[in-house]
Design a protein around this motif. Sequence first.
Motif, PDB file in Angstrom:
ATOM      1  N   SER A  89      -1.324   3.372  -6.367  1.00  0.00           N
ATOM      2  CA  SER A  89      -0.374   3.245  -5.259  1.00  0.00           C
ATOM      3  C   SER A  89      -1.170   2.967  -3.988  1.00  0.00           C
ATOM      4  CB  SER A  89       0.461   4.517  -5.102  1.00  0.00           C
ATOM      5  OG  SER A  89      -0.373   5.611  -4.799  1.00  0.00           O
ATOM      6  N   THR A  91      -0.943   2.508   0.569  1.00  0.00           N
ATOM      7  CA  THR A  91      -0.241   2.623   1.842  1.00  0.00           C
ATOM      8  C   THR A  91      -1.051   1.860   2.877  1.00  0.00           C
ATOM      9  OG1 THR A  91      -1.420   4.662   2.313  1.00  0.00           O
ATOM     10  CG2 THR A  91       0.761   4.888   1.375  1.00  0.00           C
ATOM     11  N   PRO A  94       2.667  -1.375   0.454  1.00  0.00           N
ATOM     12  CA  PRO A  94       2.886  -1.199  -0.991  1.00  0.00           C
ATOM     13  C   PRO A  94       3.054  -2.484  -1.804  1.00  0.00           C
ATOM     14  CG  PRO A  94       4.233   0.326   0.249  1.00  0.00           C
ATOM     15  CD  PRO A  94       3.620  -0.609   1.235  1.00  0.00           C
TER      16      PRO A  94
END
Length: 149
Positions: A89, A91, A94
Amino acid sequence: MRSRDERGSGLVEFIWLGIVLLLPLVWILLSVLAVQRGAFAVSGAARAAGRAYVLASNDAEGDARARAAAAQALADQGLAGSAFDLTVSCTPYPPDCHSGTSVVTVRVASSVRLPMLPLILGSAAPSFALDATEVMPVGQYQEIPDAAP
């Protein structure tokens, strides 16, 4: 009444007591070492996968490289062929992890089977679940294709 000769019985009792106490101790030691090896392998796999993902040129290539790096890191610690789950994942971008100054989070989860227990407990082999997380920045000086000049 005649008394029995009990010479040598202390040695037999000591040997049996030693076996009864030593076998569980050896099993505990082997189990702790197997779990520690697995924890070290999963931690190394998360770090290697994170580096491989960040150094790739795009997300698809990064995912392939991260999976290969994690599998190799697990194999280096004796867990070759063991199943693992890799989650990536990022940030604050995304949809595209390789843009700007994204921070990538890689999580690797696997399990280690405890030694010698399937023989005692039947067909279900008990295992110990392990996971590790690594956070890596993509890079501060990376070109953003759609950025304004």
